[in-house]
Design a protein around this motif. Structure first.
Motif, short mmCIF file in Angstrom:
data_model
loop_
_atom_site.label_atom_id
_atom_site.label_comp_id
_atom_site.label_asym_id
_atom_site.label_seq_id
_atom_site.Cartn_x
_atom_site.Cartn_y
_atom_site.Cartn_z
N ASP A 1 -6.83 -1.50 9.91
CA ASP A 1 -6.19 -2.39 10.88
C ASP A 1 -5.30 -3.44 10.23
O ASP A 1 -4.62 -4.19 10.94
CB ASP A 1 -7.25 -3.10 11.73
N THR A 2 -5.31 -3.53 8.91
CA THR A 2 -4.44 -4.51 8.24
C THR A 2 -3.10 -3.91 7.83
O THR A 2 -2.24 -4.63 7.33
CB THR A 2 -5.12 -5.07 6.99
N LEU A 3 -2.92 -2.59 8.05
CA LEU A 3 -1.69 -1.91 7.62
C LEU A 3 -0.86 -1.49 8.83
O LEU A 3 -1.41 -1.19 9.89
CB LEU A 3 -2.04 -0.69 6.76
N PRO A 4 0.45 -1.42 8.67
CA PRO A 4 1.32 -1.16 9.82
C PRO A 4 1.48 0.33 10.11
O PRO A 4 1.61 1.15 9.20
CB PRO A 4 2.65 -1.77 9.39
N ASP A 5 1.50 0.67 11.39
CA ASP A 5 1.76 2.03 11.85
C ASP A 5 3.02 2.10 12.72
O ASP A 5 3.70 3.11 12.74
CB ASP A 5 0.57 2.56 12.65
N LEU B 1 -4.00 9.07 6.79
CA LEU B 1 -5.15 8.81 7.65
C LEU B 1 -5.83 7.49 7.28
O LEU B 1 -6.25 6.72 8.16
CB LEU B 1 -6.16 9.96 7.58
N GLU B 2 -5.92 7.22 5.98
CA GLU B 2 -6.50 5.95 5.54
C GLU B 2 -5.69 4.78 6.09
O GLU B 2 -6.25 3.77 6.53
CB GLU B 2 -6.53 5.89 4.02
N THR B 3 -4.37 4.91 6.08
CA THR B 3 -3.51 3.86 6.61
C THR B 3 -3.74 3.67 8.10
O THR B 3 -3.83 2.54 8.60
CB THR B 3 -2.03 4.20 6.34
N LEU B 4 -3.82 4.77 8.83
CA LEU B 4 -4.05 4.68 10.28
C LEU B 4 -5.36 3.97 10.60
O LEU B 4 -5.45 3.23 11.59
CB LEU B 4 -4.09 6.09 10.88
N LYS B 5 -6.37 4.20 9.80
CA LYS B 5 -7.69 3.62 10.07
C LYS B 5 -7.80 2.16 9.64
O LYS B 5 -8.75 1.47 10.03
CB LYS B 5 -8.77 4.44 9.35
N GLY C 1 0.80 -1.22 0.00
CA GLY C 1 0.00 0.00 0.00
C GLY C 1 0.83 1.26 0.00
O GLY C 1 0.41 2.28 -0.58
N ASP C 2 1.99 1.23 0.64
CA ASP C 2 2.84 2.42 0.68
C ASP C 2 3.37 2.76 -0.71
O ASP C 2 3.57 3.94 -1.04
CB ASP C 2 4.01 2.20 1.64
#
Length: 618
Positions: free
Chosen positions: A420-424, A414-418, A110-111
């Motif tokens: 739960d399948t993506l890393p923060d 923000l989409e990434t933060l929301k 995604g990144d």
């Protein structure tokens, strides 16, 4: 390598400024066409066969040494106690690939897909993976390694014929077992192989080490030395690029680069380019060179006394990973062979001898990583934390003062933060003492849990501060200008401290050293972060690849707007930061940069040689 007399006043098809990670990659691929001449100008020394570079397990040995390190100072950081920081970067052939910690990591899919969403057709995960595979030869771990730790990997996610040699290195398997099992018990999933674009979970990383020799595999050994005898591949070291030269042109016409001015042994000299000039001097030097060449904002150029040729937001949109660590003393009832042993002079000397026999600790790497969503790290507070940063973003949008394109970048973050399948959060187990407040004791073993801010909302800048090319640029990462970045690091610390309540970490360590058990409140954790965080050496964005109307400096073919034949091929073009260490991506940029010269976007060309691509341009 050649002498300066073979360069001055001469003309090459391509002049590449910077013999670093991406620059040498690009040069090697371009010179696959024997009719194409390439000159690489590198400011540092060759460092060929240097054991400080080749022999692994010498983390940081070249840092701060002007022979190897630019050691750039930052400006005092307004939002980080007015502290100044130093950014180490490789000075010499191979660039920062000569001094990194050889962690070989790809970002989540995604990144990379975000690059395309921001207006860069063809820059997506599918094509990234093709170029990443093209850059590497992956070696499976040995049977002896697998007997100690059950490694998993998916062959289709790796390359097996590229220049960079990679492998899962030898490692402190007892620490990996401790960390990996704890992460699973904390709710992270086990990732079979993170190199396919799914990095969310806990996993074992590869390293760019050659298991046939247990030496560093880097830009010089992989892309330069095997090709150095090509008559069309020339490299001049100790040649600092001062500026790009352009042909005279009407005021509204695009500029055509004709060569570069460089400094060698105190003399200012000129070399010519008949086709292209390519900047590959990294996220710190590339914007400075553009500005010294008259490309940048009028405000900056007027300050340094350089006549403006092209108006572009050079040196803006800078994003930098920052990191720090926590440290714990390991249970002495369990035998660990950590890096702490290397502090003993006699033991260290013995390990160097063993390395000549392809044995010992100099085969080790940093292997245990976990990338997790904020919702896993702090399920109770994550909704309010995300709502808080979203509110700040919306406020900033309404102000009308945002730079072009920044709102779109923040929306993706923000989409990434929301999701739960993506890393923060990034969490790394370093098998040894690696923090700076306490002092390790002889005879004891430690694990340091390091953590990295991957997706900063703050934006910084890098600009020339004078017209003198020997004067280092003004670097302002603007650490924590957006308070959410600091809050994310607080969440890392709180999550790591919670590992003390989770087996097997709970019984595997006996003491927390840094920040210490007395550091419990959010404010105390913030103070620890202010005192100890440093650069991760992963700067991007200073020559962002974006549409010009959205703050771009280069287009998807890496050509600088307002020019016909000047490109930037290095990490400075990355428009939005990635949840990964950056060296594998730097090689991808160099590999993919070749395609941009063909005038074609189809990445089905991945199976075609770079020589054929260039021939297609003619």
């Amino acid at each position: 390598m050649i002498n300066v007399e073979e360069v001055v006043g001469e003309t090459f098809d391509y002049v590449i400024c910077g013999g670093g990670t991406a620059g040498l990659t690009l040069a090697a691929r371009l010179t696959e066409n024997p009719s194409t001449s390439v000159l690489v100008l590198e400011a540092g020394l060759p460092h060929i066969n240097d054991p400080k570079i080749l022999v692994p397990c010498q983390f940081g040995v070249t840092f701060g040494d002007p022979k190897y390190d630019w050691f750039f100072p930052t400006l005092p950081q307004k939002y980080s106690k007015d502290k100044e920081y130093f950014w180490s970067r490789g000075k010499g052939l191979g660039g920062s690939s000569i001094m990194n910690f050889y962690a070989w990591i790809r970002p989540p899919a995604g990144d990379i897909d975000a690059f395309e969403k921001l207006g860069n057709p063809g820059w997506n995960w599918e094509d990234y993976a093709k170029y990443a595979n093209r850059s590497e030869t992956f070696h499976e771990p040995s049977e002896s390694q697998k007997s100690l730790y059950p490694h998993t990997f998916e062959p289709s996610y790796h390359g097996f014929s590229g220049p960079i040699q990679t492998t899962i290195p030898h490692h402190v398997h007892t620490v990996d077992e401790l960390f990996q099992a704890t992460m699973l018990n904390k709710g992270a999933k086990a990732v079979k192989d993170p190199f396919g674009g799914d990095t969310t979970g806990s996993w074992i990383a590869s390293a760019n080490l050659d298991p046939r020799t247990w030496t560093r595999s880097y830009a010089t050994t992989a892309y330069y030395l095997p090709n150095k005898d090509r008559p069309n591949f020339k490299v001049l070291t100790e040649a600092l690029v001062a500026k790009v030269l352009f042909a005279d042109a009407p005021a509204d016409a695009e500029l055509t680069a004709t060569g570069v001015e460089f400094i060698h042994e105190g003399k200012t000299l000129v070399v010519h380019a008949s086709k292209e000039v390519i900047l590959s001097t990294g996220a710190i030097k590339s914007p400075q060179i553009l500005e010294l060449s008259g490309i940048g904002t009028k405000e900056v150029l007027d300050k340094i006394g350089v006549a403006q040729k092209v108006e572009l937001p050079v040196g803006e949109n800078v994003q930098e990973h920052t990191f720090l660590g926590t440290s714990f003393e390991l249970n002495p009832n369990i035998h660990h062979e950590t890096y702490d042993l290397m502090r003993g002079p006699a033991f260290a000397a013995e390990q160097l001898k063993l390395h000549t026999e392809l044995k010992g600790m100099h085969r080790l790497g940093i292997t245990s990583f976990a990338y997790i969503p904020l919702s896993l790290a702090n399920p109770s507070e994550s909704p309010s934390l995300i709502a808080s940063v979203e509110s700040r973003v919306e406020e900033a949008k309404k102000s009308g003062n945002l730079p072009p394109g920044l709102a779109e970048q923040w929306d993706i973050q923000l989409e990434t933060l929301k999701d739960d399948t993506l890393p923060d959060l990034e969490i790394v187990a370093f098998p040894g003492f690696f923090t700076t407040v306490s002092t390790p004791e002889p005879g004891k073993s430690y694990v340091s849990i390091l953590f990295v801010l991957n997706h900063p909302f703050s934006r910084g800048s890098i600009h020339a501060k004078s017209s003198d090319p020997l004067d280092q640029p003004a670097i302002d990462p603007n650490y924590f200008e957006n308070d959410f970045d600091l809050e994310m690091l607080v969440q890392h610390v709180k999550f790591i401290k919670s590992m003390l309540d989770t087996e097997p970490f709970k019984s595997g360590v006996i003491r927390e050293l840094d920040p210490g058990p007395e550091c419990t409140t959010d404010e105390e954790i913030r103070e620890y972060i202010y005192a100890t965080h440093v650069s991760s050496w992963h700067t991007i964005g200073s020559c962002s690849m974006l549409p010009r109307a959205k703050g771009g400096v280069v287009d998807p073919k890496l050509k600088v707007y307002g020019t016909t034949n000047l490109r930037v091929v290095d990490l400075s073009i990355v428009p939005l930061h990635i949840a990964a260490h950056t060296q594998a991506t730097a090689y991808v940029i160099g590999e993919k940069g070749v395609v941009s010269f063909s005038g074609l976007n189809s990445l089905s060309l991945i199976d075609t040689s770079a020589a054929d691509i260039i021939k297609g341009e003619a």
